[in-house]
Scaffold this active site. Structure first.
Site, short mmCIF file in Angstrom:
data_model
loop_
_atom_site.label_atom_id
_atom_site.label_comp_id
_atom_site.label_asym_id
_atom_site.label_seq_id
_atom_site.Cartn_x
_atom_site.Cartn_y
_atom_site.Cartn_z
N GLU A 230 0.88 -1.17 0.00
CA GLU A 230 0.00 0.00 0.00
C GLU A 230 0.91 1.22 0.00
O GLU A 230 1.65 1.44 0.96
CB GLU A 230 -0.90 0.00 1.23
CG GLU A 230 -1.85 1.19 1.27
CD GLU A 230 -2.50 1.36 2.62
OE1 GLU A 230 -2.44 2.48 3.17
OE2 GLU A 230 -3.05 0.37 3.15
N CYS A 267 -3.62 7.25 5.37
CA CYS A 267 -3.53 6.92 3.95
C CYS A 267 -4.82 7.24 3.22
O CYS A 267 -4.83 7.38 1.99
CB CYS A 267 -3.17 5.45 3.77
SG CYS A 267 -4.24 4.31 4.66
#
Length: 486
Positions: A230, A267
């Protein structure tokens, strides 16, 4: 600060993980669920000590942030216990021999997902519990039956070491093999472990440059392995005219709260706000952002990176600062909201479209639906895309949806992306550069699928088949038999 793991110890850890792989894979779902529940109980019992360590090393507030994050961490460990009890994750499928099969006589074939082997997990900096030592990657890999080697993040080394001790003692105490889990320290050791043939998969949460470098290593090994990275996300928010007319003030305040939450170090932070021209929310947005106090960032490196990124964004032609708060002192930064036009956004192919990790966000105004679709068309994919709209917008939004589904793994309607619940239906992923594996998720029960691989057994006697594939289904698992779900 914990020192780098010495080479001899690293090799011992990797060897122990390889030795434990067979035992872990052979454990029943009930046994693995017991390991996870024991780990959750041990972490809950050590909460006071662990939260104090996390607060000291990351500057995140103990309450409610770290308390809530640790609760999330132990919850997801227990939730994967429920996944194991359910059994559907194994994908057990039985096709009996069929002489009349339309493609010609069919042999007896039985398919099952099996643990992939030892997994290397790179811990994240911004979630010292939920995406770190005992976080979702570790929980899902352990649930799959894979030993875990955890590369500690340099931002919270003492917490990583202590959490690792608590976790390993609980797992082994509950019957897991000795090599089921270990923590390693040191950047080079992470690279060394990633290259080691005993590691069969890896996961990562962090920056685009770091994640891409590791991805390239994983896929260029003599025996390439899956790498679930990620890497970064801008997470656009689209607001319609009808939504502004109905609840513009609430949207402005909600947006300011979302992009500044946790000093913007999520994020899923919404980094772009697409507003219709003449939206009239400038004053409300200015006030909402100005009211946000300066917050300490995780460490000096991240604070410096944010300052550099914000400076570059502010210097782009056509970008102006709409509101600021708090200023900057040491590793603490206030919030910054910037604004630009569709023309300027389309003209700059770099900075305005990139993630600025920290408490900053950019407003982009659009003239109409066609221009909005053009703006979304040049964006890099990310983790989320949000729509703030009204029921009356359905026909207007429908043509926009393909552009949003192209750039995100999770779509939100009248919500904010910074809340990522752990549940059965969750999707936390997206096309590159959000992740290196757009078919997977790192949050939610489906995360277990990353660490399983399928094996088909053709023509085997029942006694040699894994229990989930044996004719009498001794584990009483859900299966698909001859094409029908049972």
């Amino acid at each position: 600060m914990s020192q780098a793991t010495d080479p001899a110890t690293l090799d011992q850890i990797l060897a122990a993980a390889a030795d434990a792989a067979g035992t872990a894979a052979a454990a029943t779902p009930a046994q693995r669920a017991g390991w996870l529940h024991a780990a959750a109980d041990a972490l809950d019992a050590a909460a006071e000590e662990l939260i104090a360590l996390a607060n000291r090393e990351t500057h995140l507030p103990a309450s409610p942030r770290l308390q809530g994050e640790l609760k999330r961490t132990t919850f997801q460990l227990r939730l994967f216990g429920e996944v194991l009890a359910d059994g559907e994750f194994l994908g057990a499928t039985v096709d009996h021999a069929d002489a009349a099969w339309p493609m010609g006589p069919r042999p007896d074939i039985r398919r099952l997902l099996t643990p992939i082997g030892p997994v290397l997990v790179f811990a994240a900096s911004n979630f010292p519990f939920a995406f770190s030592v005992a976080g979702g990657d570790t929980a899902s890999a352990l649930a799959a039956g894979c030993p875990v080697v955890l590369k500690a993040h340099s931002g919270h080394p003492e917490l990583s070491a202590r959490t690792g001790e608590v976790l390993r003692e609980a797992l082994v105490g509950a019957g897991a093999p000795e090599g089921i889990f270990a923590v390693i320290h040191g950047q080079q050791n992470g690279v060394t472990a990633l290259k080691d043939p005993r590691i069969q998969a890896a996961s990562f949460t962090g920056s685009l440059p770091g994640g891409r470098a590791l991805f390239d290593i994983a896929t260029s090994r003599p025996s390439p392995i899956p790498f679930y990275g990620e890497l970064g996300s801008v997470n656009p928010v689209v607001v319609t005219r009808a939504a502004i007319d109905a609840r513009g003030e609430a949207i402005a305040k909600g947006y300011a709260g979302s992009f500044t939450l946790g000093a913007g170090q999520f994020c899923t932070k919404p980094g772009l706000l697409f507003l219709p021209e003449g939206h009239g929310l400038e004053d409300t947005l200015r006030e909402a952002v100005a009211a946000v106090p300066a917050q300490p960032m995780l460490n000096e490196r991240i604070a410096a990176g944010f300052a550099d990124g914000l400076a570059k964004l502010s210097e782009v032609d056509g970008v102006e600062v709409l509101s600021e708060s708090g200023g900057a002192e040491g590793i603490s930064h206030g919030a910054t909201l910037l604004a630009t036009t569709a023309k300027a956004f389309l003209a700059d192919a770099g900075t305005v479209r990139e993630e600025c990790f920290g408490p900053a966000s950019l407003i982009v105004t659009y003239a109409d639906q066609a221009e909005l679709i053009s703006l979304l068309g040049v964006m890099e994919p990310g983790l989320t895309a949000t729509i703030q709209g009204e029921e009356s917008d359905v026909d207007w939004i429908r043509p926009v949806l393909p552009s949003l589904t192209r750039v995100a793994g999770r779509l939100l309607w009248n919500d904010w992306p910074t809340g990522v619940t752990v549940t059965w239906a969750q999707e936390h992923g997206g096309p590159y550069p959000a992740t290196t594996a757009p078919t997977s998720t790192s949050v939610g029960t489906a995360a277990i699928e990353r660490f399983l691989r399928p094996i088909a057994w053709q023509g085997f006697p029942d006694a040699l088949l894994p229990e989930p594939l044996q004719e009498n289904n001794p584990w009483d698992l859900p299966r698909r038999t001859d094409g029908k779900r049972q």
